[in-house]
Scaffold this motif. Structure first.
Motif, PDB file in Angstrom:
ATOM      1  N   GLU A   1       6.219  12.919   0.446  1.00 59.58           N
ATOM      2  CA  GLU A   1       5.450  13.595   1.491  1.00 59.58           C
ATOM      3  C   GLU A   1       5.898  15.052   1.620  1.00 59.58           C
ATOM      4  O   GLU A   1       5.066  15.946   1.762  1.00 59.58           O
ATOM      5  CB  GLU A   1       5.617  12.853   2.821  1.00 59.58           C
ATOM      6  CG  GLU A   1       4.792  13.437   3.955  1.00 59.58           C
ATOM      7  CD  GLU A   1       3.290  13.271   3.763  1.00 59.58           C
ATOM      8  OE1 GLU A   1       2.542  14.123   4.271  1.00 59.58           O
ATOM      9  OE2 GLU A   1       2.864  12.307   3.092  1.00 59.58           O
TER      10      GLU A   1
ATOM     11  N   ILE B   1       4.490  17.083  -1.285  1.00 63.77           N
ATOM     12  CA  ILE B   1       3.057  17.304  -1.064  1.00 63.77           C
ATOM     13  C   ILE B   1       2.838  18.378   0.002  1.00 63.77           C
ATOM     14  O   ILE B   1       2.006  19.280  -0.172  1.00 63.77           O
ATOM     15  CB  ILE B   1       2.354  15.988  -0.669  1.00 63.77           C
ATOM     16  CG1 ILE B   1       2.356  15.026  -1.863  1.00 63.77           C
ATOM     17  CG2 ILE B   1       0.924  16.248  -0.187  1.00 63.77           C
ATOM     18  CD1 ILE B   1       1.958  13.607  -1.509  1.00 63.77           C
ATOM     19  N   GLN B   2       3.592  18.322   1.085  1.00 63.22           N
ATOM     20  CA  GLN B   2       3.463  19.322   2.147  1.00 63.22           C
ATOM     21  C   GLN B   2       3.813  20.720   1.634  1.00 63.22           C
ATOM     22  O   GLN B   2       3.176  21.703   2.012  1.00 63.22           O
ATOM     23  CB  GLN B   2       4.332  18.947   3.361  1.00 63.22           C
ATOM     24  CG  GLN B   2       3.832  17.735   4.116  1.00 63.22           C
ATOM     25  CD  GLN B   2       2.395  17.903   4.599  1.00 63.22           C
ATOM     26  OE1 GLN B   2       1.993  18.957   5.086  1.00 63.22           O
ATOM     27  NE2 GLN B   2       1.604  16.849   4.437  1.00 63.22           N
TER      28      GLN B   2
ATOM     29  N   LEU C   1       3.430  21.807  -1.484  1.00 61.04           N
ATOM     30  CA  LEU C   1       2.285  22.234  -2.293  1.00 61.04           C
ATOM     31  C   LEU C   1       1.117  22.659  -1.414  1.00 61.04           C
ATOM     32  O   LEU C   1       0.484  23.698  -1.654  1.00 61.04           O
ATOM     33  CB  LEU C   1       1.863  21.122  -3.246  1.00 61.04           C
ATOM     34  CG  LEU C   1       2.846  20.798  -4.369  1.00 61.04           C
ATOM     35  CD1 LEU C   1       2.449  19.511  -5.075  1.00 61.04           C
ATOM     36  CD2 LEU C   1       2.953  21.952  -5.346  1.00 61.04           C
ATOM     37  N   LEU C   2       0.844  21.885  -0.377  1.00 57.59           N
ATOM     38  CA  LEU C   2      -0.275  22.205   0.524  1.00 57.59           C
ATOM     39  C   LEU C   2      -0.043  23.489   1.309  1.00 57.59           C
ATOM     40  O   LEU C   2      -0.987  24.165   1.700  1.00 57.59           O
ATOM     41  CB  LEU C   2      -0.540  21.034   1.474  1.00 57.59           C
ATOM     42  CG  LEU C   2      -1.109  19.783   0.815  1.00 57.59           C
ATOM     43  CD1 LEU C   2      -1.211  18.643   1.826  1.00 57.59           C
ATOM     44  CD2 LEU C   2      -2.463  20.067   0.175  1.00 57.59           C
ATOM     45  N   ARG C   3       1.216  23.827   1.525  1.00 60.52           N
ATOM     46  CA  ARG C   3       1.537  25.076   2.225  1.00 60.52           C
ATOM     47  C   ARG C   3       1.263  26.299   1.326  1.00 60.52           C
ATOM     48  O   ARG C   3       0.851  27.342   1.802  1.00 60.52           O
ATOM     49  CB  ARG C   3       3.002  25.036   2.677  1.00 60.52           C
ATOM     50  CG  ARG C   3       3.368  26.137   3.646  1.00 60.52           C
ATOM     51  CD  ARG C   3       4.766  25.947   4.234  1.00 60.52           C
ATOM     52  NE  ARG C   3       5.798  26.313   3.283  1.00 60.52           N
ATOM     53  CZ  ARG C   3       6.740  25.482   2.824  1.00 60.52           C
ATOM     54  NH1 ARG C   3       6.770  24.225   3.207  1.00 60.52           N
ATOM     55  NH2 ARG C   3       7.638  25.909   1.977  1.00 60.52           N
TER      56      ARG C   3
ATOM     57  N   ILE D   1      -0.614  26.337  -1.963  1.00 58.97           N
ATOM     58  CA  ILE D   1      -1.822  26.398  -2.780  1.00 58.97           C
ATOM     59  C   ILE D   1      -2.977  27.140  -2.105  1.00 58.97           C
ATOM     60  O   ILE D   1      -3.658  27.922  -2.772  1.00 58.97           O
ATOM     61  CB  ILE D   1      -2.217  24.993  -3.275  1.00 58.97           C
ATOM     62  CG1 ILE D   1      -1.172  24.543  -4.311  1.00 58.97           C
ATOM     63  CG2 ILE D   1      -3.608  24.980  -3.878  1.00 58.97           C
ATOM     64  CD1 ILE D   1      -1.314  23.123  -4.792  1.00 58.97           C
ATOM     65  N   PRO D   2      -3.202  26.998  -0.805  1.00 58.06           N
ATOM     66  CA  PRO D   2      -4.300  27.765  -0.198  1.00 58.06           C
ATOM     67  C   PRO D   2      -4.115  29.286  -0.296  1.00 58.06           C
ATOM     68  O   PRO D   2      -5.083  30.030  -0.233  1.00 58.06           O
ATOM     69  CB  PRO D   2      -4.291  27.305   1.265  1.00 58.06           C
ATOM     70  CG  PRO D   2      -3.665  25.959   1.238  1.00 58.06           C
ATOM     71  CD  PRO D   2      -2.628  26.033   0.140  1.00 58.06           C
TER      72      PRO D   2
END
Length: 189
Positions: A51, A54-55, A57-59, A61-62
């Motif tokens: 988790e 993933i967090q 990467l999500l922070r 990639i945008p």
């Protein structure tokens, strides 16, 4: 059909030919290419897709500065992950992901922004990565990263190199240096 198709082409020339993944009109920081002198790489193994990973990467990639860039997670599983590490030169035989950042952009004026983003993402992912790398993702990173690519197999491969290429003729790319004898009967490792 490209002009070079169907002809024997020396590897040095072939490596410079365009393909769909590395267009020549873009600046690249692919896989483990150094981002600056002395810095580390942008590729490694992610043993678990947690988790927190993933967090992270999500922070990032945008905010990827170029639409030509990407982040890859190539899963290794099944039979490939069940081969004994010493059965081949490639030792990283675990259920895991080959994590790599492909950072590329068209305008040289955007280089610093892209390199900084790539470096920041890789640094943020460090806690989630193994001390290992896929040899095909290496740039010119030095002997330590080559050793990380071959892991526990490096000494055995260096011994093979000493037997079959003691003068280190085949030393381009990610070189495994021949095992050398040190004073006192010890060997380099």
């Amino acid at each position: 059909m490209p002009r070079h198709a169907g002809r024997i082409t020396p590897a040095a020339i072939k490596a410079k030919l365009p393909d769909g993944t590395s267009p020549h009109d873009l600046r690249h920081h692919y896989a483990s290419v150094l981002l600056a002198a002395g810095e580390s790489v942008v590729s490694g193994y992610l043993r678990e897709l947690t988790e927190k990973a993933i967090q992270t990467l999500l922070r990032f990639i945008p905010d990827m500065p170029s639409t030509a860039s990407g982040v890859g997670l190539q899963q290794m599983h099944g039979v490939a992950s069940r081969v004994a590490p010493s059965s081949t030169a490639f030792p990283h035989r675990a259920e895991q992901y080959d994590f790599l950042i492909l950072s590329q952009w068209p305008d040289a004026a955007d280089s610093q922004r892209n390199i900084e983003w790539t470096r920041a993402l890789f640094d943020a992912m460090q806690p989630h990565l193994e001390d290992a790398v896929y040899v095909n993702n290496l740039g010119d990173e030095g002997a330590g990263r080559v050793r990380a690519a071959y892991g526990v197999n490096y000494p055995r491969l260096a011994a093979v190199k000493k037997t079959y290429d003691p003068d280190n003729l085949f030393r381009a790319n990610q070189n495994i240096a021949p095992l050398t004898d040190l004073p006192g009967g010890e060997h380099d490792r």
